[in-house]
Design a protein around this motif. Structure first.
Motif, short mmCIF file in Angstrom:
data_model
loop_
_atom_site.label_atom_id
_atom_site.label_comp_id
_atom_site.label_asym_id
_atom_site.label_seq_id
_atom_site.Cartn_x
_atom_site.Cartn_y
_atom_site.Cartn_z
N ILE A 1 1.13 -1.40 -0.42
CA ILE A 1 -0.06 0.22 0.01
C ILE A 1 0.78 0.82 0.13
O ILE A 1 1.83 1.20 0.55
CB ILE A 1 -0.94 0.01 1.44
CG1 ILE A 1 -1.85 -1.12 0.70
CG2 ILE A 1 -1.35 1.14 1.33
CD1 ILE A 1 -2.56 -2.10 2.66
N TYR B 1 3.97 -1.58 3.63
CA TYR B 1 2.87 -0.38 3.92
C TYR B 1 4.57 0.80 3.50
O TYR B 1 5.91 0.95 3.95
CB TYR B 1 2.49 0.52 4.98
CG TYR B 1 2.51 1.56 4.55
CD1 TYR B 1 1.13 2.20 4.42
CD2 TYR B 1 2.61 2.95 6.43
CE1 TYR B 1 0.48 3.27 3.99
CE2 TYR B 1 1.69 3.67 6.62
CZ TYR B 1 1.00 4.10 5.62
OH TYR B 1 0.49 5.68 5.67
N TYR C 1 -9.19 0.40 1.37
CA TYR C 1 -8.12 -0.61 0.61
C TYR C 1 -7.91 -1.76 0.95
O TYR C 1 -7.71 -2.77 0.43
CB TYR C 1 -7.41 0.42 2.23
CG TYR C 1 -6.64 1.68 1.80
CD1 TYR C 1 -5.40 1.64 1.59
CD2 TYR C 1 -7.01 2.51 2.95
CE1 TYR C 1 -4.80 3.00 1.11
CE2 TYR C 1 -6.65 3.84 2.62
CZ TYR C 1 -5.47 4.09 1.45
OH TYR C 1 -4.71 5.18 1.58
#
Length: 137
Positions: A5, A45, A129
């Motif tokens: 992400i 991330y 998400y």
């Protein structure tokens, strides 16, 4: 399955910035929830407020990861460079936005990412998400 992400500018302020639009939870806390919900995925991330750092990260993972979930923030509407790097890589990208960008200012209706993304999810808050992760299963 290895998914990253990538969040762009000001998303490090989630939980503080405009909670009526973006909610009151930090992304770091939400990310821990995602890791618990999706134990079959290796989730990473990355966040940066700097356009070039986002492009470099996409280049770094864009040929070896199984997926990228990208919320480029305001760069969505301004960055030809981010649009170009999405076109150049082989890893599929899901464009994500927390808010419904089409219900906001007109400049937010343009995306340089959408045309090269596998898909676009917007307007479901942080759940956007999770929906993006489900698209990779």
């Amino acid at each position: 399955m290895k998914i990253i992400i990538i969040n762009g500018p000001n998303l490090n302020l989630l939980g503080k910035r405009e909670p009526e639009v973006y909610g009151s939870q930090t992304f770091e806390d939400y990310f821990e929830t995602l890791k618990i919900k999706f134990p079959q995925m290796e989730l990473l991330y990355f966040q940066s407020n700097i356009e070039g750092e986002l492009i470099t990260k996409i280049q770094d993972v864009g040929f070896s990861f199984d997926g990228i979930i990208l919320n480029a923030g305001a760069y969505t509407h301004t960055s030809v460079g981010i649009g170009d790097v999405i076109k150049a890589i082989t890893t599929p990208v899901i464009e994500v936005h927390i808010s419904n960008t089409f219900s906001r200012e007109s400049f937010r209706h343009q995306s340089y990412i959408s045309g090269n993304a596998k898909g676009v999810i917007l307007g479901f808050g942080l759940k956007s998400y999770e929906l993006a992760l489900l698209s990779f299963l």
